[in-house]
Scaffold this active site. Structure first.
Site, short mmCIF file in Angstrom:
data_model
loop_
_atom_site.label_atom_id
_atom_site.label_comp_id
_atom_site.label_asym_id
_atom_site.label_seq_id
_atom_site.Cartn_x
_atom_site.Cartn_y
_atom_site.Cartn_z
N ASN A 10 0.79 10.98 2.72
CA ASN A 10 1.14 9.72 2.07
C ASN A 10 2.45 9.95 1.33
O ASN A 10 2.47 10.53 0.26
CB ASN A 10 0.03 9.31 1.12
CG ASN A 10 0.33 8.02 0.36
OD1 ASN A 10 1.40 7.43 0.51
ND2 ASN A 10 -0.60 7.58 -0.46
N ARG A 87 -0.08 7.35 5.96
CA ARG A 87 -0.20 6.05 5.35
C ARG A 87 1.14 5.34 5.46
O ARG A 87 2.18 5.86 5.05
CB ARG A 87 -0.57 6.17 3.87
CG ARG A 87 -0.70 4.81 3.19
CD ARG A 87 -0.55 4.93 1.71
NE ARG A 87 -0.67 3.61 1.06
CZ ARG A 87 -0.10 3.32 -0.09
NH1 ARG A 87 0.62 4.21 -0.74
NH2 ARG A 87 -0.23 2.11 -0.61
N HIS A 176 -3.70 -2.65 0.14
CA HIS A 176 -4.94 -1.91 -0.18
C HIS A 176 -5.99 -2.08 0.91
O HIS A 176 -7.19 -1.89 0.66
CB HIS A 176 -5.55 -2.36 -1.52
CG HIS A 176 -4.71 -2.06 -2.72
ND1 HIS A 176 -4.64 -2.91 -3.80
CD2 HIS A 176 -3.91 -1.02 -3.03
CE1 HIS A 176 -3.83 -2.40 -4.71
NE2 HIS A 176 -3.37 -1.24 -4.26
N GLU A 381 -9.41 6.76 0.43
CA GLU A 381 -8.44 6.31 1.42
C GLU A 381 -8.03 7.43 2.36
O GLU A 381 -7.77 7.19 3.55
CB GLU A 381 -7.22 5.74 0.70
CG GLU A 381 -7.53 4.44 -0.04
CD GLU A 381 -6.39 3.96 -0.92
OE1 GLU A 381 -5.65 3.08 -0.47
OE2 GLU A 381 -6.25 4.47 -2.04
#
Length: 398
Positions: A10, A87, A176, A381
């Protein structure tokens, strides 16, 4: 032993969060964060097994940080590394699910950078650096916006001229999505109902906050819109304000767009209301000490959150329950209490003792007897990205 490890990356503009995820058991044998990249203070914080360490990386960039990460990944993974999952914040309308990053996908992610100028370029830095270091492994993009591509037009269109949508892509996208997807699936499992026959309201509450209505495992409405500024009061973001505020500030104070953007994104929200902090823990302590600004900030935050959840209920034919997640949602007994107090019309009531117990990663139901379900579900996540990455690679190989 079947290959089951995924490296999740990420990338931010000056940081990288990373985790080596075992998709077979959900364990993280290695995880950490590189921060302050491209500065003399660049550093990598590692958690490897039960050991913690910090490694200085003076003036290191994204590629240097990932190069430092490689030996440790190889040590743990061997030949069990399946892919690298990235991500990516914004996929526009081009992506409805995770995808292997080929040349066409790379161009589409780059094109969506106009919609997320602070995020997509950083995400591409991570993809490019990882591809250079792991050329034989699939690079998979998992998009924050993809989960919300199931919104119907009446939920995602603004009341603006058609050309702004068709030519400029001005619509509600939502963010999100990875978190809302994960926690509502977990909520369904906890309640013993099939995901594809369930209806949830989800509140992801951290420094950034959003709500989502999820019906049968699909997002049908959400609070964030064209950008992550729309919707709830957040740590430093205002959330919804009158659109004409821009004109007022320009006319009366002579502010330009950059100054107004800074106000709404970095100086508002909990910080602006309280005049003290964007951290809910600090504000709760200040509230207990009688700080008027902190008290107001918390009350506005909770009322606006409840108002958003009530509005999103319009998208659901029924309600199986409400889910709290994110740093605030998982840990703030007070925020959950004050928010649910505004939602009695929906037969939502808390059990005070259950609510107090669900902090620090503890999940479970917190509703009173006779209430609709209210659950605290810690988000994960990285695990969701890893699972979607592995599924994408398996589908490609099928």
């Amino acid at each position: 032993m079947a290959a089951s490890l995924v490296l999740v990356i990420n990338c931010g503009s000056s940081s990288i969060k990373f985790a080596l995820v075992d998709t077979a058991d959900g364990e993280f044998p290695l995880h950490g964060m590189a921060e302050r990249l491209n500065s003399p203070q660049a550093v990598i914080h590692w958690v490897i097994g039960d050991q913690r360490r910090d490694v200085a990386l003076p003036d290191g960039d994204h590629k240097a940080a990932l190069a430092a990460l490689l030996p440790h990944v190889q040590e743990f993974a061997g030949d069990r590394l399946v892919a690298i999952g990235h991500r990516v914040v914004h996929g526009g309308e081009a992506f409805t699910e995770a995808c292997v990053v080929d040349a066409a996908a790379h161009r589409a992610i780059s094109a969506a950078a106009a919609l997320a100028p602070l995020h997509n370029p950083a995400n591409l830095l991570g993809i490019d650096a990882a591809a250079a270091l792991f050329p034989a492994l699939p690079q998979v993009a998992v998009f924050d916006t993809a989960f919300h591509q199931t919104l119907p037009p009446h939920a995602y269109r603004y009341a603006l001229p058609e050309a702004l949508y068709t030519e400029q892509g001005v619509r509600r996208y939502g963010f999100h999505g990875t978190s809302h997807n994960y926690v509502t699936a977990r909520a369904a499992a906890m309640q013993g109902v099939p995901v594809d026959a369930s209806a949830w309201l989800s509140a992801h509450l951290g420094n950034g906050c959003s709500t989502c209505a999820v019906l049968n495992g699909r997002s049908v409405d959400t609070s964030m819109g064209f950008t992550p500024l729309e919707g709830l009061v957040m740590g430093t973001r205002s959330g919804d304000v009158d659109p004409n505020l821009h004109g007022f500030l320009a006319r009366e104070l002579g502010w330009d767009l950059e100054r107004i953007d800074s106000l709404l994104n970095r100086e508002s929200g909990l910080l602006g209301l309280s005049g003290l902090s964007n951290d809910m823990r600090t504000l709760e302590q200040a509230r207990a000490d009688g700080h008027a600004g902190a008290t107001l900030a918390i009350e506005v935050f909770c009322y606006r959150l409840a108002k958003s959840l009530a509005a999103l209920a319009c998208a659901l034919p029924r309600l199986d329950g409400l889910v709290f997640t994110g740093g605030i949602g998982e840990n703030s007994v007070l925020v959950r209490e004050r928010t649910v107090a505004h939602l009695q019309l929906f037969n939502l009531r808390l059990d005070a003792e259950r609510n107090r117990r669900c902090v620090g990663g503890t999940s479970g139901p917190i509703q009173a007897d006779g209430s609709a379900a209210i659950l605290v579900v810690p988000t994960n996540e990285e695990l969701q990205i890893a699972m979607e990455t592995r599924a994408c690679v398996q589908a490609m190989a099928a």
